[in-house]
Write a protein that holds these residues in place. Structure first.
Motif, PDB file in Angstrom:
ATOM      1  N   LEU A  78     -10.602  -0.797 -16.081  1.00 55.35           N
ATOM      2  CA  LEU A  78      -9.698  -1.924 -15.860  1.00 55.35           C
ATOM      3  C   LEU A  78      -8.393  -1.758 -16.635  1.00 55.35           C
ATOM      4  O   LEU A  78      -7.314  -2.096 -16.138  1.00 55.35           O
ATOM      5  CB  LEU A  78     -10.381  -3.233 -16.251  1.00 55.35           C
ATOM      6  N   GLU A  79      -8.490  -1.252 -17.861  1.00 57.68           N
ATOM      7  CA  GLU A  79      -7.302  -1.143 -18.709  1.00 57.68           C
ATOM      8  C   GLU A  79      -6.451   0.068 -18.348  1.00 57.68           C
ATOM      9  O   GLU A  79      -5.224  -0.048 -18.173  1.00 57.68           O
ATOM     10  CB  GLU A  79      -7.711  -1.068 -20.177  1.00 57.68           C
ATOM     11  N   GLU A  90     -20.661  -0.761 -19.768  1.00 60.16           N
ATOM     12  CA  GLU A  90     -19.733  -1.870 -20.005  1.00 60.16           C
ATOM     13  C   GLU A  90     -18.432  -1.373 -20.622  1.00 60.16           C
ATOM     14  O   GLU A  90     -17.336  -1.820 -20.230  1.00 60.16           O
ATOM     15  CB  GLU A  90     -20.403  -2.916 -20.890  1.00 60.16           C
ATOM     16  N   ALA A  91     -18.520  -0.451 -21.570  1.00 59.14           N
ATOM     17  CA  ALA A  91     -17.310   0.091 -22.199  1.00 59.14           C
ATOM     18  C   ALA A  91     -16.493   0.893 -21.188  1.00 59.14           C
ATOM     19  O   ALA A  91     -15.254   0.792 -21.144  1.00 59.14           O
ATOM     20  CB  ALA A  91     -17.691   0.971 -23.392  1.00 59.14           C
ATOM     21  N   ARG A 119     -13.632 -10.199 -19.056  1.00 58.86           N
ATOM     22  CA  ARG A 119     -14.907 -10.780 -19.512  1.00 58.86           C
ATOM     23  C   ARG A 119     -14.688 -12.187 -20.073  1.00 58.86           C
ATOM     24  O   ARG A 119     -15.513 -13.090 -19.838  1.00 58.86           O
ATOM     25  CB  ARG A 119     -15.532  -9.865 -20.560  1.00 58.86           C
ATOM     26  N   LEU A 146     -15.935  -7.633 -12.380  1.00 57.60           N
ATOM     27  CA  LEU A 146     -15.230  -8.296 -13.479  1.00 57.60           C
ATOM     28  C   LEU A 146     -13.841  -8.766 -13.034  1.00 57.60           C
ATOM     29  O   LEU A 146     -13.446  -9.908 -13.297  1.00 57.60           O
ATOM     30  CB  LEU A 146     -15.098  -7.340 -14.670  1.00 57.60           C
ATOM     31  N   GLU A 158     -14.562  -1.410 -18.850  1.00 53.65           N
ATOM     32  CA  GLU A 158     -13.353  -1.944 -19.504  1.00 53.65           C
ATOM     33  C   GLU A 158     -12.247  -0.892 -19.516  1.00 53.65           C
ATOM     34  O   GLU A 158     -11.061  -1.218 -19.334  1.00 53.65           O
ATOM     35  CB  GLU A 158     -13.683  -2.383 -20.927  1.00 53.65           C
ATOM     36  N   THR A 159     -12.611   0.364 -19.716  1.00 57.95           N
ATOM     37  CA  THR A 159     -11.628   1.453 -19.685  1.00 57.95           C
ATOM     38  C   THR A 159     -11.002   1.575 -18.303  1.00 57.95           C
ATOM     39  O   THR A 159      -9.789   1.764 -18.158  1.00 57.95           O
ATOM     40  CB  THR A 159     -12.287   2.778 -20.095  1.00 57.95           C
ATOM     41  N   ARG A 171      -8.605  -4.797 -22.437  1.00 54.94           N
ATOM     42  CA  ARG A 171     -10.027  -4.850 -22.763  1.00 54.94           C
ATOM     43  C   ARG A 171     -10.411  -6.265 -23.199  1.00 54.94           C
ATOM     44  O   ARG A 171      -9.754  -6.881 -24.030  1.00 54.94           O
ATOM     45  CB  ARG A 171     -10.379  -3.867 -23.877  1.00 54.94           C
ATOM     46  N   GLY A 172     -11.486  -6.745 -22.604  1.00 59.40           N
ATOM     47  CA  GLY A 172     -12.012  -8.047 -22.989  1.00 59.40           C
ATOM     48  C   GLY A 172     -11.439  -9.217 -22.222  1.00 59.40           C
ATOM     49  O   GLY A 172     -12.044 -10.304 -22.202  1.00 59.40           O
ATOM     50  N   ALA A 199     -16.645  -2.904 -12.973  1.00 56.44           N
ATOM     51  CA  ALA A 199     -15.202  -3.093 -13.111  1.00 56.44           C
ATOM     52  C   ALA A 199     -14.662  -3.967 -11.978  1.00 56.44           C
ATOM     53  O   ALA A 199     -13.869  -4.896 -12.200  1.00 56.44           O
ATOM     54  CB  ALA A 199     -14.498  -1.738 -13.124  1.00 56.44           C
TER      55      ALA A 199
END
Length: 515
Positions: free
Chosen positions: A62-63, A55-56, A99, A288, A59-60, A95-96, A285
């Motif tokens: 996507l960012e 999950e982390a 989600r 999301l 997010e990386t 990030r976030g 990713a």
């Protein structure tokens, strides 16, 4: 409600409506099983630490890396307004944020069928089974492998309607190449709407075809009134690319409150890393970003977390199916979907075989059972898939459809009521006896065991005298029987006429195009 839908409803209250009600009373009733409600646990292959890492990392991705929204200025504007950084066609999602946007998508929803008894619930512990989707070729034992036609398409819709264990009519059960590319979606939708009363999928090959799907559904249902009546497939161009065709279709469906499956299309080693963890990171990713975008179009629009993942044969470059790696990805993606609170789509009767043979059976069995145990809620390609998805097979369709009954039985789990404990039977028979004639067996033998409607369990001598038929021959006979027994479900003549008028009007608007 469209003018056509209003007119069809008005006509249906008159003579046409009476004829429809008479037809409903006299029509042959086709047995159809309710969608599966699993009473067995999901198989979970990732521990909490592994889930948090994936999950982390997603997010990386996507960012820092971002995703491309190609040829879609409106999508870029939506993302910019939501707080993402847009650089050209690249969208970097903080990030976030994705989600948080996904949180408005429902965890469960109902897809309505024109026959309310065929409605399906998608999400939770439910499993809805839908047939093969997309092949340009068909195969049967008599004609071999050939390009699909509209007649083939209608035959597969009929077989889906006649298949007890199949809950859904599907979408492009084969690609009818004898109808113009820009018009075949109208005929395909009409087949689903008139030859079956199970739920169906809409067209996604152009945004305008999605609009036609919504308008035809509005006619069929006498007005959608915000009901979800379609679940349609939106593929992501992995890696990390969202094209304007698929996103345009998603925008149409989300705005109309119709469900979309946001599904990365991944062949491991070609469109994603060769490692399971790396592929799961990319899948998460992409999903999301896709689900979040659907919620930017319409918060609360129904959506499904999709994962179509195969590995690759490094010698030939061909996709492979039923492999351990694909299973691990499917199980892991199910865990990720549940943590997001989203319905999950994956698995099917996947195989790479050219024929409905032992390879097809092994690989399909691995894939079907994997789907059940990974917590899949919507299983596309549950029957009929052959040759890596290039072929819809008549014989394989009925072979797979028969085996779906075994999934239903297994999903019931182990009953523990007094009757199932069978203590009276154990006392009655005692040491050294047999259970064939005891009261418990006599009371339960008809329903105790799942029974195939296709496989041959006769003694050798009887089987030999009957022609020594193998499973493909038996399947061919079953195809002919089902098509011979088929009767269309009743439909209000006024609605049928309104659909035909709509199709004629749309087809007359543009010349045929075959590319």
């Amino acid at each position: 409600m469209t003018e056509a839908a209003t007119e069809a409803r008005r006509r249906g209250r008159g003579a046409g409506g009476g004829a429809a009600r008479r037809a409903e009373r006299t029509a042959k009733r086709i047995e159809a099983a309710r969608f599966i409600d699993r009473n067995v646990p999901n198989l979970e292959v990732l521990n909490e630490e592994a889930l948090q890492i994936i999950e982390a990392n997603a997010e990386t991705v996507l960012e820092e890396i971002g995703v491309n929204f190609v040829d879609n200025p409106a999508a870029l504007a939506r993302w910019r307004e939501a707080g993402a950084t847009v650089d050209g066609e690249r969208v970097h999602i903080p990030r976030g944020l994705a989600r948080k946007l996904c949180a408005t998508a429902p965890s469960e929803f109902t897809q309505h069928a024109r026959n309310p008894e065929r409605n399906v619930e998608i999400g939770g512990k439910k499993l809805v089974l839908a047939p093969v989707y997309g092949p340009p070729f068909v195969r049967d034992a008599q004609g071999g492998r050939r390009y699909a036609t509209m007649e083939d398409f209608r035959n597969f819709v009929k077989l889906g309607y006649m298949s007890k264990w199949l809950h859904h009519s599907g979408g492009t059960v084969c690609e009818p190449t004898d109808v113009a590319v820009n018009k075949r979606h109208l005929d395909m939708l009409h087949a689903h709407m008139t030859l079956s009363d199970k739920p169906y999928m809409g067209s996604v090959t152009e945004p305008v075809r999605a609009e036609h799907s919504v308008e035809m559904s509005d006619i069929l249902f006498g007005g959608l009134n915000d009901r979800t009546v379609m679940t349609s497939l939106i593929n992501i161009n992995s890696p990390l690319t969202f094209d304007s065709v698929m996103m345009g279709a998603l925008e149409v469906y989300a705005a109309a409150n119709q469900a979309c499956i946001i599904s990365p299309f991944i062949v491991g080693g070609a469109m994603a890393p060769v490692s399971v963890a790396g592929t799961l990171t990319q899948v998460l990713a992409e999903v999301l970003a896709g689900v979040a975008y659907s919620q930017l179009v319409r918060p609360g629009a129904p959506v499904i977390f999709g994962a179509f993942v195969t590995s690759i044969d490094m010698n030939s470059g061909a996709p492979t199916f039923g492999t351990p790696e694909a299973s691990l990805i499917t199980y892991g993606a199910g865990q990720l979907a549940r943590r997001l609170g989203l319905p999950y789509r994956s698995a099917g009767a996947f195989n790479g075989s050219k024929l409905p043979d032992a390879q097809a059976a092994y690989e399909s069995a691995n894939s079907l059972n994997m789907g059940l145990l990974s917590g899949v809620n919507f299983m596309l390609h549950a029957c009929g898939w052959l040759e890596g998805g290039l072929v819809s097979s008549y014989e394989k369709f009925v072979m797979d459809a028969d085996q779906l009954g075994a999934l239903h039985k297994f999903a019931e789990g182990i009953a523990m009521d007094t009757e199932s404990q069978a203590m009276d039977a154990i006392r009655e028979v005692g040491p050294g006896g047999h259970y064939l004639g005891c009261a418990h067996t006599q009371a339960n033998f008809k329903s105790a065991f799942w029974r195939s409607e296709l496989f041959d369990y006769k003694p050798f001598e009887t089987w030999d005298e009957d022609g020594a038929r193998d499973t493909q021959m038996l399947a061919g006979e079953r195809v002919r029987k089902l098509l011979g027994d088929y009767e269309a479900p009743a439909l209000d003549p006024a609605i049928n006429e309104a659909l035909a008028d709509y199709i004629a009007r749309r087809k007359g608007e543009t010349p045929d195009a075959f590319t």
